[in-house]
Design an enzyme around this catalytic site. Sequence first.
Site, PDB file in Angstrom:
ATOM      1  N   HIS A  14       0.912  -1.153   0.098  1.00 38.02           N
ATOM      2  CA  HIS A  14       0.058   0.169  -0.034  1.00 38.02           C
ATOM      3  C   HIS A  14       0.699   1.229  -0.003  1.00 38.02           C
ATOM      4  O   HIS A  14       2.332   1.228   0.256  1.00 38.02           O
ATOM      5  CB  HIS A  14      -1.095  -0.044   1.197  1.00 38.02           C
ATOM      6  CG  HIS A  14      -0.521   0.468   2.387  1.00 38.02           C
ATOM      7  ND1 HIS A  14      -1.227   0.548   3.554  1.00 38.02           N
ATOM      8  CD2 HIS A  14       1.008   0.255   2.855  1.00 38.02           C
ATOM      9  CE1 HIS A  14      -0.466   0.701   4.604  1.00 38.02           C
ATOM     10  NE2 HIS A  14       0.908   0.448   4.374  1.00 38.02           N
ATOM     11  N   CYS A  33       5.798   6.037   4.638  1.00 36.49           N
ATOM     12  CA  CYS A  33       4.679   5.761   4.173  1.00 36.49           C
ATOM     13  C   CYS A  33       3.802   6.196   2.973  1.00 36.49           C
ATOM     14  O   CYS A  33       3.220   5.673   2.139  1.00 36.49           O
ATOM     15  CB  CYS A  33       3.579   5.301   5.227  1.00 36.49           C
ATOM     16  SG  CYS A  33       4.239   4.452   6.603  1.00 36.49           S
ATOM     17  N   HIS A  39       4.885   0.208  -0.385  1.00 34.71           N
ATOM     18  CA  HIS A  39       5.741  -0.885   0.562  1.00 34.71           C
ATOM     19  C   HIS A  39       5.045  -1.887   1.047  1.00 34.71           C
ATOM     20  O   HIS A  39       3.545  -1.652   0.849  1.00 34.71           O
ATOM     21  CB  HIS A  39       6.299  -0.096   1.726  1.00 34.71           C
ATOM     22  CG  HIS A  39       5.306   0.570   2.562  1.00 34.71           C
ATOM     23  ND1 HIS A  39       4.689   1.602   2.264  1.00 34.71           N
ATOM     24  CD2 HIS A  39       4.942   0.099   3.799  1.00 34.71           C
ATOM     25  CE1 HIS A  39       3.803   2.115   3.542  1.00 34.71           C
ATOM     26  NE2 HIS A  39       3.773   0.849   4.166  1.00 34.71           N
ATOM     27  N   HIS A  41       3.310  -5.144   3.986  1.00 30.86           N
ATOM     28  CA  HIS A  41       3.366  -5.614   5.160  1.00 30.86           C
ATOM     29  C   HIS A  41       2.681  -7.033   5.242  1.00 30.86           C
ATOM     30  O   HIS A  41       1.993  -7.574   4.259  1.00 30.86           O
ATOM     31  CB  HIS A  41       2.033  -4.766   6.201  1.00 30.86           C
ATOM     32  CG  HIS A  41       2.193  -3.394   6.324  1.00 30.86           C
ATOM     33  ND1 HIS A  41       3.412  -2.896   7.323  1.00 30.86           N
ATOM     34  CD2 HIS A  41       2.064  -2.422   5.853  1.00 30.86           C
ATOM     35  CE1 HIS A  41       3.607  -1.619   7.216  1.00 30.86           C
ATOM     36  NE2 HIS A  41       2.652  -1.203   6.183  1.00 30.86           N
ATOM     37  N   HIS A  80      -1.502 -10.689  -1.611  1.00 32.58           N
ATOM     38  CA  HIS A  80      -0.724 -10.178  -2.722  1.00 32.58           C
ATOM     39  C   HIS A  80      -1.039  -9.239  -3.788  1.00 32.58           C
ATOM     40  O   HIS A  80      -0.884  -9.197  -5.030  1.00 32.58           O
ATOM     41  CB  HIS A  80      -0.018 -11.623  -3.477  1.00 32.58           C
ATOM     42  CG  HIS A  80       0.730 -12.371  -2.943  1.00 32.58           C
ATOM     43  ND1 HIS A  80       0.523 -13.269  -1.340  1.00 32.58           N
ATOM     44  CD2 HIS A  80       2.229 -12.650  -2.687  1.00 32.58           C
ATOM     45  CE1 HIS A  80       1.443 -13.712  -1.050  1.00 32.58           C
ATOM     46  NE2 HIS A  80       2.341 -13.432  -1.746  1.00 32.58           N
ATOM     47  N   GLU A 124      -1.014  -4.697  11.785  1.00 27.20           N
ATOM     48  CA  GLU A 124      -0.200  -4.250  10.438  1.00 27.20           C
ATOM     49  C   GLU A 124       1.503  -4.568  10.869  1.00 27.20           C
ATOM     50  O   GLU A 124       1.929  -4.718   9.719  1.00 27.20           O
ATOM     51  CB  GLU A 124      -0.591  -2.714  10.372  1.00 27.20           C
ATOM     52  CG  GLU A 124      -0.024  -2.295   8.961  1.00 27.20           C
ATOM     53  CD  GLU A 124      -0.293  -0.884   8.570  1.00 27.20           C
ATOM     54  OE1 GLU A 124      -1.010  -0.759   7.554  1.00 27.20           O
ATOM     55  OE2 GLU A 124       0.054   0.118   9.221  1.00 27.20           O
TER      56      GLU A 124
HETATM   57 NI    NI Z   1       2.472   0.751   5.765  1.00 19.87          NI
END
Ligand code: NI
Length: 137
Positions: A14, A33, A39, A41, A80, A124
């Site tokens: 995201h 972010c 990036h 998670h 994914h 997260e």
């Molecule tokens: Ni993030």
Amino acid sequence: MVYVTRRATFSSSHILFNPELSDEENLALFDKCANKMGHGHNYVVEVTVAGEPNVRTGYVIDLKKLKTIIKQEVLDKVDHKHLNFEVEFLRGVIPTAENIARGIWRVLEPKIREGKLYSVRLHETENNIVEYRGERS
Ligand code: NI
């Protein structure tokens, strides 16, 4: 009341970015972010259903059924995937953990027919966890 929880994991990417703000404002708000390349998670979701155990089965909800609902309604749509671009139930929102948890609630809630959805908890990172319990106060 008995609370039954099923845990599942998914990996997604995201970007935290508000298109209504400038690049500078986004950077100030979301820091790294906001990186436009995105990036990822490894998310952990915990779905809790509350109810009285059924007299015939002893279950609040059959966890095999809950597992299937979570897979079909959530994991198959987000695992994914890029949460900003590929997920219908997140369209138009910034995919923060808060908004992802709320989106997951909205797709699961109508599918749960034994017991009632009580909470969606989303990890997260190891240290950052949000929980959504619906609109009721
Ligand atoms: Ni993030």
